[in-house]
Write a protein that holds these residues in place. Structure first.
Motif, PDB file in Angstrom:
ATOM      1  N   THR A 171       0.577  -0.932   0.101  1.00 48.72           N
ATOM      2  CA  THR A 171      -0.202  -0.046   0.085  1.00 48.72           C
ATOM      3  C   THR A 171       0.469   1.458  -0.080  1.00 48.72           C
ATOM      4  O   THR A 171       0.183   2.719  -0.762  1.00 48.72           O
ATOM      5  N   TYR A 172       1.714   0.897   0.849  1.00 51.05           N
ATOM      6  CA  TYR A 172       3.070   2.904   1.007  1.00 51.05           C
ATOM      7  C   TYR A 172       3.746   2.243  -0.472  1.00 51.05           C
ATOM      8  O   TYR A 172       3.364   3.757  -1.076  1.00 51.05           O
ATOM      9  N   TRP A 173       3.665   1.817  -1.329  1.00 50.83           N
ATOM     10  CA  TRP A 173       4.448   1.126  -2.731  1.00 50.83           C
ATOM     11  C   TRP A 173       3.452   2.183  -3.721  1.00 50.83           C
ATOM     12  O   TRP A 173       4.004   2.876  -4.167  1.00 50.83           O
ATOM     13  N   GLN A 174       2.228   2.102  -3.534  1.00 53.01           N
ATOM     14  CA  GLN A 174       1.453   2.146  -4.666  1.00 53.01           C
ATOM     15  C   GLN A 174       1.175   3.879  -4.442  1.00 53.01           C
ATOM     16  O   GLN A 174       0.341   4.756  -5.148  1.00 53.01           O
ATOM     17  N   ARG A 175       1.562   4.947  -2.948  1.00 46.58           N
ATOM     18  CA  ARG A 175       1.753   6.226  -3.626  1.00 46.58           C
ATOM     19  C   ARG A 175       2.763   6.452  -3.187  1.00 46.58           C
ATOM     20  O   ARG A 175       2.767   7.971  -3.727  1.00 46.58           O
ATOM     21  N   ARG A 176       3.763   5.878  -3.356  1.00 50.35           N
ATOM     22  CA  ARG A 176       5.040   6.047  -3.889  1.00 50.35           C
ATOM     23  C   ARG A 176       5.050   5.554  -5.718  1.00 50.35           C
ATOM     24  O   ARG A 176       6.394   6.278  -6.538  1.00 50.35           O
ATOM     25  N   ILE A 177       4.661   5.434  -6.399  1.00 48.62           N
ATOM     26  CA  ILE A 177       4.387   4.561  -7.653  1.00 48.62           C
ATOM     27  C   ILE A 177       3.058   5.823  -8.480  1.00 48.62           C
ATOM     28  O   ILE A 177       1.768   5.009  -7.678  1.00 48.62           O
ATOM     29  N   THR A 178       3.718   6.287  -9.792  1.00 49.73           N
ATOM     30  CA  THR A 178       2.184   6.800 -10.454  1.00 49.73           C
ATOM     31  C   THR A 178       1.496   6.305 -12.041  1.00 49.73           C
ATOM     32  O   THR A 178       2.679   6.311 -12.588  1.00 49.73           O
ATOM     33  N   THR A 179       1.177   5.704 -12.307  1.00 46.83           N
ATOM     34  CA  THR A 179       0.881   4.788 -13.519  1.00 46.83           C
ATOM     35  C   THR A 179      -0.382   5.410 -14.269  1.00 46.83           C
ATOM     36  O   THR A 179      -1.261   5.622 -13.630  1.00 46.83           O
ATOM     37  N   ALA A 180       0.177   5.673 -15.497  1.00 41.15           N
ATOM     38  CA  ALA A 180      -1.459   6.263 -16.478  1.00 41.15           C
ATOM     39  C   ALA A 180      -1.173   5.856 -17.613  1.00 41.15           C
ATOM     40  O   ALA A 180      -0.014   5.290 -18.059  1.00 41.15           O
ATOM     41  N   TYR A 181      -2.363   5.454 -18.176  1.00 50.05           N
ATOM     42  CA  TYR A 181      -2.524   4.855 -19.443  1.00 50.05           C
ATOM     43  C   TYR A 181      -3.246   5.912 -20.420  1.00 50.05           C
ATOM     44  O   TYR A 181      -4.697   6.186 -20.194  1.00 50.05           O
ATOM     45  N   ASP A 182      -3.139   6.154 -21.672  1.00 50.51           N
ATOM     46  CA  ASP A 182      -3.447   7.103 -22.475  1.00 50.51           C
ATOM     47  C   ASP A 182      -4.439   5.535 -23.480  1.00 50.51           C
ATOM     48  O   ASP A 182      -3.584   4.798 -23.937  1.00 50.51           O
ATOM     49  N   ASN A 183      -5.807   5.297 -23.194  1.00 49.49           N
ATOM     50  CA  ASN A 183      -6.156   4.764 -24.215  1.00 49.49           C
ATOM     51  C   ASN A 183      -6.577   4.782 -25.838  1.00 49.49           C
ATOM     52  O   ASN A 183      -6.202   4.523 -27.011  1.00 49.49           O
TER      53      ASN A 183
END
Length: 421
Positions: A171-183
């Motif tokens: 859970t802490y790691w998910q606050r330190r990594i950000t992902t984004a995908y453009d359809n």
């Protein structure tokens, strides 16, 4: 009484004057009438005390809900919050050749349903993988993320408690990594944050390498799945051909003949030669009739030879259709039929095996044309400035949120209190 005295008396006599009623001036309303109190009603000391207590509670709630949290947030973001460095990368999952995945990706961008052969599904898989526990275990083993995020020089709010279980670390790691995908474009981006600039760059490179390895694994798995059934068909065809060859070899070993059809041909050729000799001998016998004595030794000898040829021809013809072995001069017709069946089975198995090999090669070529890879156009770079936390923005957001909470809470409180009255 003199005239002067009469005049003075007359003057001193009061004349009745009608008193006009002047309207009474209304009492002035108090300058600060309490809320909900009618105008002109003087507040009682009890009511004044209640209003003062309400005002003090309102001020106290304003201080507790808005002023103190905002002040604490400003002090935290200005003086205490640790700097975080970020490293990012962007890439696209592409397909080498074959069917272009753009059409299915465009449809999935409108419908939200990803096709099984679409690169969009691979992008979503990569996105979940980057935020999942498998990648975190690899990064923690290679870079020591748990010890880095739980270092004592990090502020208490941003620090990770190393005594917590691995699920909390995810859970802490998910606050330190950000992902984004453009359809629409198919671009997948990620950003990792660390409290050290060098570690942030190494984390970005490690995450990018892990994504590349995952795409290669997915491509290999898809390739194996596409040729799996073709390989199974080749294995079945190969096993059938092997059984046919073994059966034909056992037949030849048992019969002592490589090809029974050749024996039949030899028997037929032998019978034909014997019939030709008999025909020639009968022709000579007919030619001698009337020239020599029929009971002469020459004619009797020739007739004996003709009878021997007839007997040999009949014997050979009988042996062709009767069971026997080649050493005794016989040819088994059943063995010939069995050999022909085995030969046909072997020929069919060879053709089936060749067709299966062709299908396998076609499946391999198609799988090679549909191989996926990462097209990286933005690689992780060395961060020179700590862009996180966004101190001014976060402080303003905290102040705005607390002010909004105080306003809504005050309105709800007064509304409930007025409704209860």
């Amino acid at each position: 009484m003199s005239l002067r005295d009469m005049d003075s008396t007359t003057i001193k006599t009061p004349t009745p004057v009608s008193k006009a009623k002047t309207p009474s001036k209304p009492a002035a309303a108090p300058e600060h009438a309490p809320l909900g109190q009618p105008s002109g009603v003087q507040p009682t000391p009890k009511r004044v005390g209640a209003q003062q207590r309400t005002r003090r509670k309102l001020i106290a709630s304003f201080v507790l809900i808005f002023v103190l949290p905002s002040l604490i947030g400003i002090i935290y973001y200005a003086c205490m919050a640790s700097d975080r460095y970020a490293s990012s990368a962007s890439f696209v999952v592409r397909q080498t050749a074959g069917t272009a995945p753009g059409g299915s990706d465009l449809i999935s961008s409108f419908t939200g349903i990803t096709a099984s052969g679409s690169t969009a599904s691979d992008s979503y898989i990569i996105r979940r993988y980057l935020e999942g526990p498998d990648l975190l275990r690899k990064l923690d083993s290679a870079l020591g993320l748990r010890s880095h995020y739980s270092a004592p020089e990090i502020d208490y709010v941003s620090r990770f408690d190393s005594s917590l279980p691995f699920e909390d670390f995810v859970t802490y790691w998910q606050r330190r990594i950000t992902t984004a995908y453009d359809n629409t474009t198919g671009i997948l981006s990620f950003e990792v944050q660390a409290f050290d600039d060098d570690l942030a760059m190494r984390m970005g490179q490690a995450v990018l390498e892990a994504a590349d390895a995952l795409v290669n694994d997915l491509s290999v798995a898809a390739r194996e799945d596409s040729v799996f059934f073709a390989r199974q068909e080749v294995s079945r065809a190969e096993e059938r051909l092997r059984r046919a060859q073994v059966a034909l070899r056992d037949f030849r070993t048992a019969r002592g003949a490589v090809d029974p059809t050749l024996n039949v041909q030899l028997d037929a050729q032998l019978i034909g030669n014997l019939e030709a000799q008999r025909a020639e001998l009968q022709t000579r016998i007919r030619a001698m009739e009337g020239q020599i004595d029929e009971d002469g030794p020459v004619v009797r000898q020739m007739r004996r030879e003709a009878d021997a040829l007839d007997a040999q021809i009949e014997t050979r013809r009988a042996l062709v259709g009767q069971p026997g072995d080649r050493g005794n001069g016989g040819t088994d017709a059943g063995a010939l039929g069995e050999f022909e069946s085995l030969t046909i089975e072997q020929t069919f198995a060879q053709q089936l095996y060749a067709s299966a090999l062709t299908s396998l090669e076609s499946a391999r070529m198609e799988a090679d044309r549909q191989q996926r890879y990462l097209a990286i156009f933005e690689r992780p770079y060395f961060p020179e400035d700590a862009i996180y936390p966004l101190r001014l923005r976060n402080a303003l957001l905290l102040a705005g949120a607390t002010l909004l909470i105080w306003m809504i809470g005050s309105l709800v409180t007064y509304a409930v209190r007025d409704h209860l009255r």
